[in-house]
Motif scaffolding. Structure first.
Motif, PDB file in Angstrom:
ATOM      1  N   GLU A 110       0.842  -1.178   0.000  1.00 36.81           N
ATOM      2  CA  GLU A 110       0.000   0.000   0.000  1.00 36.81           C
ATOM      3  C   GLU A 110       0.888   1.242   0.000  1.00 36.81           C
ATOM      4  O   GLU A 110       2.086   1.187   0.290  1.00 36.81           O
ATOM      5  N   ASN A 111       0.258   2.415  -0.312  1.00 37.87           N
ATOM      6  CA  ASN A 111       0.999   3.665  -0.300  1.00 37.87           C
ATOM      7  C   ASN A 111       1.409   3.998   1.127  1.00 37.87           C
ATOM      8  O   ASN A 111       0.785   3.587   2.091  1.00 37.87           O
ATOM      9  N   GLY A 112       2.444   4.745   1.232  1.00 32.86           N
ATOM     10  CA  GLY A 112       2.865   5.155   2.575  1.00 32.86           C
ATOM     11  C   GLY A 112       4.250   4.662   2.916  1.00 32.86           C
ATOM     12  O   GLY A 112       4.591   4.579   4.090  1.00 32.86           O
ATOM     13  N   ILE A 113       5.073   4.330   1.906  1.00 32.33           N
ATOM     14  CA  ILE A 113       6.424   3.882   2.171  1.00 32.33           C
ATOM     15  C   ILE A 113       7.242   5.044   2.752  1.00 32.33           C
ATOM     16  O   ILE A 113       7.073   6.199   2.378  1.00 32.33           O
ATOM     17  N   LYS A 114       8.085   4.720   3.719  1.00 33.03           N
ATOM     18  CA  LYS A 114       8.929   5.754   4.310  1.00 33.03           C
ATOM     19  C   LYS A 114      10.226   5.137   4.803  1.00 33.03           C
ATOM     20  O   LYS A 114      10.353   3.912   4.870  1.00 33.03           O
ATOM     21  N   ASP A 115      11.159   6.026   5.146  1.00 34.81           N
ATOM     22  CA  ASP A 115      12.459   5.576   5.634  1.00 34.81           C
ATOM     23  C   ASP A 115      12.443   5.503   7.154  1.00 34.81           C
ATOM     24  O   ASP A 115      11.820   6.329   7.840  1.00 34.81           O
ATOM     25  N   VAL A 116      13.133   4.493   7.672  1.00 32.79           N
ATOM     26  CA  VAL A 116      13.312   4.362   9.125  1.00 32.79           C
ATOM     27  C   VAL A 116      14.786   4.080   9.376  1.00 32.79           C
ATOM     28  O   VAL A 116      15.496   3.532   8.520  1.00 32.79           O
ATOM     29  N   TYR A 117      15.276   4.500  10.535  1.00 32.17           N
ATOM     30  CA  TYR A 117      16.680   4.289  10.863  1.00 32.17           C
ATOM     31  C   TYR A 117      16.923   2.831  11.278  1.00 32.17           C
ATOM     32  O   TYR A 117      16.079   2.205  11.922  1.00 32.17           O
ATOM     33  N   ARG A 118      18.065   2.369  10.890  1.00 29.72           N
ATOM     34  CA  ARG A 118      18.506   1.044  11.316  1.00 29.72           C
ATOM     35  C   ARG A 118      19.589   1.202  12.354  1.00 29.72           C
ATOM     36  O   ARG A 118      20.237   2.264  12.429  1.00 29.72           O
ATOM     37  N   PRO A 119      19.847   0.187  13.192  1.00 34.38           N
ATOM     38  CA  PRO A 119      20.895   0.303  14.214  1.00 34.38           C
ATOM     39  C   PRO A 119      22.263   0.498  13.558  1.00 34.38           C
ATOM     40  O   PRO A 119      22.538   0.023  12.460  1.00 34.38           O
ATOM     41  N   LEU A 120      23.136   1.235  14.243  1.00 34.84           N
ATOM     42  CA  LEU A 120      24.491   1.438  13.748  1.00 34.84           C
ATOM     43  C   LEU A 120      25.235   0.115  13.649  1.00 34.84           C
ATOM     44  O   LEU A 120      25.051  -0.784  14.455  1.00 34.84           O
ATOM     45  N   ASN A 121      26.031   0.009  12.658  1.00 31.62           N
ATOM     46  CA  ASN A 121      26.886  -1.172  12.416  1.00 31.62           C
ATOM     47  C   ASN A 121      26.082  -2.467  12.206  1.00 31.62           C
ATOM     48  O   ASN A 121      26.587  -3.563  12.391  1.00 31.62           O
ATOM     49  N   SER A 122      24.784  -2.351  11.880  1.00 32.53           N
ATOM     50  CA  SER A 122      23.981  -3.555  11.593  1.00 32.53           C
ATOM     51  C   SER A 122      24.312  -4.069  10.202  1.00 32.53           C
ATOM     52  O   SER A 122      24.693  -3.304   9.309  1.00 32.53           O
ATOM     53  N   LYS A 123      24.165  -5.338  10.019  1.00 31.47           N
ATOM     54  CA  LYS A 123      24.473  -5.979   8.738  1.00 31.47           C
ATOM     55  C   LYS A 123      23.372  -5.680   7.740  1.00 31.47           C
ATOM     56  O   LYS A 123      22.194  -5.606   8.078  1.00 31.47           O
ATOM     57  N   VAL A 124      23.762  -5.513   6.494  1.00 29.76           N
ATOM     58  CA  VAL A 124      22.825  -5.388   5.385  1.00 29.76           C
ATOM     59  C   VAL A 124      23.124  -6.553   4.432  1.00 29.76           C
ATOM     60  O   VAL A 124      24.136  -6.550   3.721  1.00 29.76           O
ATOM     61  N   TRP A 125      22.286  -7.546   4.484  1.00 30.78           N
ATOM     62  CA  TRP A 125      22.534  -8.747   3.675  1.00 30.78           C
ATOM     63  C   TRP A 125      22.238  -8.496   2.191  1.00 30.78           C
ATOM     64  O   TRP A 125      22.971  -8.964   1.324  1.00 30.78           O
TER      65      TRP A 125
END
Length: 963
Positions: free
Chosen positions: A77-92
């Motif tokens: 649905e519409n309403g996509i937004k950015d949220v913060y991720r924890p520092l130094n977290s892995k991005v697979w």
């Protein structure tokens, strides 16, 4: 050069995967602000069970489509937004180039490898999918099947169930907490829930392994596999099991109890009476009241749990079916998959599947210990015998192949027959009919024999359980003859004697004892003085009119003293044990009131040997070759006592109801005796042995030994053996004597060491059998011109058995009876006439014996009167009605017939052919040959040296219809 190295670093991650490399895992959505929304949040990816994030490089609508699909959350649905991720977290995952139709983000193109794409951006995308998820338990808030509901804008709600596949305590505990029901109590059996819609709705599996910090059960779901067949059922700590405890006729009415470690009456109750009744499958509504004991609930359904028999009639304490009746709805149903802890107030309140229309492949069988009783029967007392168990209101014979003394002790204690017991050494009647299989595993401790019942059928008669208990006792009379003597009571390992005190010893007690011992009433009773030199245990028995047996009377043990007397009684009857045919036959027992046979199963070889001794029939038995038919028995068994020397003094157990079984049967060695088959010959001919009522032939090997031959000749008063001779005639019986073993100077077959009988097989020929000629042989003939008319002549041994002596028979004592007998022996038909004739000067002397056939003998030689002086000098002339007709099918050649019947070629000799040819005026015989065996009646012919006409020879007619 630096660029070249970076390229190599990137390309290295696209190489072939090793089996030890981590595996791509789950994709979930996590919403830290709204944990009840599993379809909204940032995207987490698990690689090798380690959490990571998804970068947003090249992120588009197609990427969101894949995210919502792989998390089972519908469409984006519409309403996509950015949220913060924890520092130094892995991005697979990063640089994803999804097309929108992939099953998972891991399937999208573009990403170079797990954690390969350089991603330092502090934010990731939050996705909102269309589905709203609700999870609950059915039918109760904190117990039941795990059900989910999917709500989506513009779409109808969809319901589904979580499968039992892969569902464990981790998932159950998380789910219970998510529902506000505390932790999990247990995962229940899926079979307990009846869900009519399970096969027609969506199904998912739930597996939380490899997911960190699950905030909602939906994060753990995955598509159901084809093996999903049952829903998962759980019970959370927030659910209370309830039951009603009260009247047995209605398990849906009574005191309300909850299970908290153990069942207790409820205090304050917050659940409505209707829901409580529904929870217990007791109807839709109920009426709740309260008193000082607690809450009492009566539900709308009236339910009874019953046991039924094969006729569907209700029974008590046992049954082959378990059913219930819901009377308010007039329906019947059944419980299935029942599982009880043992503390429930009724089977109805155990864990189970409740439904009215369940089809079960089998029904449970229940035996309560209160319905099982035991007794020992067919023994010499109530504390010894064959074990019978009352089961389904029927007494059944117990069988077992794993029985030991531990189990016997349980039976003995239950019967108040002492604290121990053992497998009986006695032999009891082996019953047929209803059996009950007992399976008691050796080494296990049991308190009641009902614990061993596994089946109500059995056929292994040899495994019947027989027990003698510690307190087994019987009465007896000590004397050399039955039905008289000093009254004793034999315990298991000691003997007591009955006091002769006039305070307890009287006519009534004496009568009771005689009747119990099958000896009628007492003809005399007295008291005998105590023997000082012997150690005695004495007891008094105080009997009343209600006592039928002495051992029912009250007991008082006494120490012996010099003035004490012992009870002595003479009964009016007697007991005998015999065989129906003297030294062989069925065992026949005769008492004052009845006589008849005893069961074969209760009879032993030792008893057979003892009976043969008592009947002076030798001290050995021979095997029977007769088929024993079942017959009506009078006695079940008889049992030896330590003090009994004769079978007639054993304890008898008679038949209380009509009993048809095989009777005891004995062949004593003293029953065998030899004879020569009755004929015109004496002390010569076919040897036969009397065995079980039949005269059977002897194999030639059995008479090869001269001691065996002499034994037969001497027993028959025929002198010594001369020689074996050929067997004459056809085989007419089914058995023969295969082997004899007699010692020198043995004068009776009954005293020989070995007498062996075998069944005649087809391979046995008449040439394998034998006859015998003893020194005192003799034979009769009519001479000279005819076979059946002439002077009666006796041929016998001559001097030193080297010559044959001819003697004429004196007419002294001869009449029609003697003539009839000899005509029969000579196969000459009926007697016609007798004449006296004067002995000529050249004739031999008269035979020294006279004859008297008034007692209907089997041969003329049984008419011979021993040591009778012959005073009359005339010889006898006898004429019989028949004369054998000898013929050949052609003139002087062809098939030989006698009186129209063919002659068997077996045992035929050339000399016989000469006799035929001379008799028919055809000179001597040139040749004879054997034709194929005749299927018609025929003669077997055997000629002696002095027979000059073929009609004078012995002949035996073989009737093929009989053979």
């Amino acid at each position: 050069m630096m660029w070249f190295l970076l390229l190599l670093h990137s390309l290295a991650h696209f190489g072939p995967a090793s089996s030890s490399d981590p595996k791509p895992g789950k994709i979930i959505l996590r919403n830290l602000q709204d944990k009840d929304s599993p379809c909204k949040g940032h995207v987490e990816a698990y690689y090798g069970n380690e959490k990571g994030y998804v970068g947003d490089k090249y992120w588009n609508k197609a990427t969101e489509e894949v995210v919502c699909r792989s998390t089972h959350c519908g469409k984006p649905e519409n309403g996509i937004k950015d949220v913060y991720r924890p520092l130094n977290s892995k991005v697979w995952l990063n640089e994803l180039q999804c097309q929108g139709n992939e099953r998972s983000l891991w399937d999208c193109e573009g990403w170079p490898g797990p954690e390969v794409s350089f991603y330092k951006k502090p934010t990731v995308k939050m996705v909102t999918c269309s589905n709203k998820i609700k999870i609950n338990l059915k039918p109760h808030k904190c117990e039941g099947a795990v059900q989910y509901t999917v709500q989506s804008t513009g779409q109808p709600n969809r319901n589904g169930y979580i499968c039992s596949n892969g569902f464990g305590n981790e998932e159950a505990n998380m789910l219970c907490k998510n529902l506000g029901c505390g932790g999990v109590t247990e995962i229940l059996r899926s079979e307990w829930m009846h869900l009519e819609d399970f096969q027609n709705v969506e199904r998912m599996e739930m597996n939380c392994s490899g997911i960190a910090d699950v905030t909602h059960p939906w994060q753990c779901v995955q598509s159901a596999s084809p093996s999903c067949a049952l829903p998962v059922l759980i019970m959370c700590k927030g659910h209370d099991r309830v039951q009603l405890k009260g009247e047995g006729s209605n398990v849906c009415s009574g005191l309300l109890e909850k299970e908290k470690d153990k069942w207790k009456s409820t205090g304050q109750n917050r659940t409505s009476s209707d829901k409580l009744c529904q929870q217990m499958h007791c109807g839709a509504s109920g009426n709740l009241t309260q008193d000082d004991k607690g809450h009492h609930l009566t539900c709308s359904d009236r339910v009874s749990v019953v046991l039924t028999n094969d006729r569907n009639s209700e029974t008590k304490c046992y049954g082959r079916a378990i059913s219930y009746k819901s009377l308010s709805q007039d329906t019947s149903g059944i419980l299935d998959h029942v599982e009880c802890t043992g503390s429930e107030s009724s089977l109805w309140h155990c864990r189970a599947k409740h439904h009215n229309n369940i089809r079960c492949s089998s029904v449970p069988y229940v035996v309560c210990s209160g319905s099982v009783n035991v007794k020992l029967v067919d023994g010499p007392g109530r504390c010894a015998g064959k074990l019978e168990v009352q089961h389904e209101d029927q007494w059944k014979t117990a069988i077992s192949d794993k029985w030991d003394e531990t189990f016997s002790a349980v039976v003995c204690k239950q019967l108040e027959c002492g604290a121990s017991g053992n497998k009986s050494s006695k032999t009891f009647d082996k019953r047929t009919g209803n059996f009950l299989t007992l399976s008691c595993n050796n080494g296990t401790q049991i308190s009641d024999i009902s614990e061993c019942i596994t089946d109500d059928k059995g056929t292994q008669v040899n495994d019947q359980v027989e027990i003698t208990c510690e307190n087994h006792k019987v009465i007896f009379l000590e004397e050399s003859k039955p039905c008289s003597g000093t009254v004793g009571i034999e315990y298991r390992d000691k003997t007591h004697w009955l006091s002769g005190s006039n305070q307890t010893w009287n006519q009534n007690v004496a009568n009771m004892i005689c009747q119990e011992l099958h000896c009628g009433n007492a003809s005399n009773f007295s008291s005998k003085p105590f023997k000082k030199q012997t150690s005695f245990l004495v007891e008094s028995r105080n009997c009343s009119s209600s006592n039928k047996y002495l051992l029912q009377c009250d007991t008082e043990h006494q120490e012996p003293d010099n003035n004490q007397t012992l009870a002595y009684v003479d009964c009016e009857g007697s007991i005998t044990v015999t065989l129906t045919h003297g030294c062989w036959g069925k065992v026949n027992i005769s008492t004052v009131s009845k006589q008849g046979y005893v069961s074969k199963d209760a009879w032993t070889e030792a008893m057979s040997v003892q009976l043969c001794k008592e009947l002076a029939c030798q001290d050995k038995t021979l095997p029977t070759h007769k088929w024993l038919e079942e017959t009506i028995l009078t006695f079940k068994s008889l049992h030896a006592l330590r003090t009994a020397s004769k079978l007639s003094q054993h304890t008898l157990v008679d038949v209380d109801t009509k009993l048809r079984q095989k009777p005891a049967y004995v062949v004593c060695k003293g029953s065998v005796k030899p004879r020569f088959k009755p004929s015109r010959d004496k002390c010569s001919g076919n040897v036969e042995v009397f065995y079980e009522g039949s005269w059977i032939p002897v194999h030639k090997d059995a008479l090869e030994n001269i001691d065996n031959q002499n034994t037969i000749c001497e027993e028959l008063n025929c002198g010594k053996a001369v020689t074996r001779i050929e067997y004459s005639g056809p085989l007419e019986v089914n058995h023969f004597i295969k082997r004899l073993q007699c010692q020198k100077n043995t004068n009776s077959l009954a005293t020989c060491q070995d007498v062996v009988v075998e069944k005649i097989e087809r391979t046995l020929q008449t040439s394998d059998l034998t006859g015998l000629k003893c020194s005192e042989w003799s034979t009769m003939a009519l001479e000279v011109e005819h076979s059946c008319k002439g002077e009666v002549v006796v041929y016998s041994k001559g001097v030193n058995n080297q010559e044959t002596k001819r003697s004429f028979v004196s007419s002294q004592g001869w009449a029609a009876a003697e003539g009839e007998r000899l005509c029969m022996d000579l196969k000459c038909g009926k007697y016609k006439l007798i004449e006296n004739r004067i002995i000529s000067a050249e004739a031999n002397s008269l035979w020294s014996q006279s004859f008297d056939c008034s007692s209907k003998p089997e041969s003329i030689w049984q008419c011979e009167k021993k040591q009778t002086a012959i005073s009359q000098g005339n010889k006898i002339f006898l004429e019989c009605e028949d004369e054998p007709k000898i013929a050949l099918s052609e003139k002087c050649t062809g098939k030989l017939t006698i009186n129209g019947s063919p002659v068997c070629s077996s045992q035929w000799k050339t000399d016989y052919s000469h006799r035929v040819c001379q008799q028919l005026n055809c000179s001597n015989a040139i040749h004879y040959w054997q034709s194929s065996p005749s299927s018609t009646d025929s003669y077997h012919v055997d000629c002696d040296e002095h027979n000059y006409l073929i009609g004078q020879c012995k002949r035996v007619f073989k009737n093929t219809a009989v053979a």
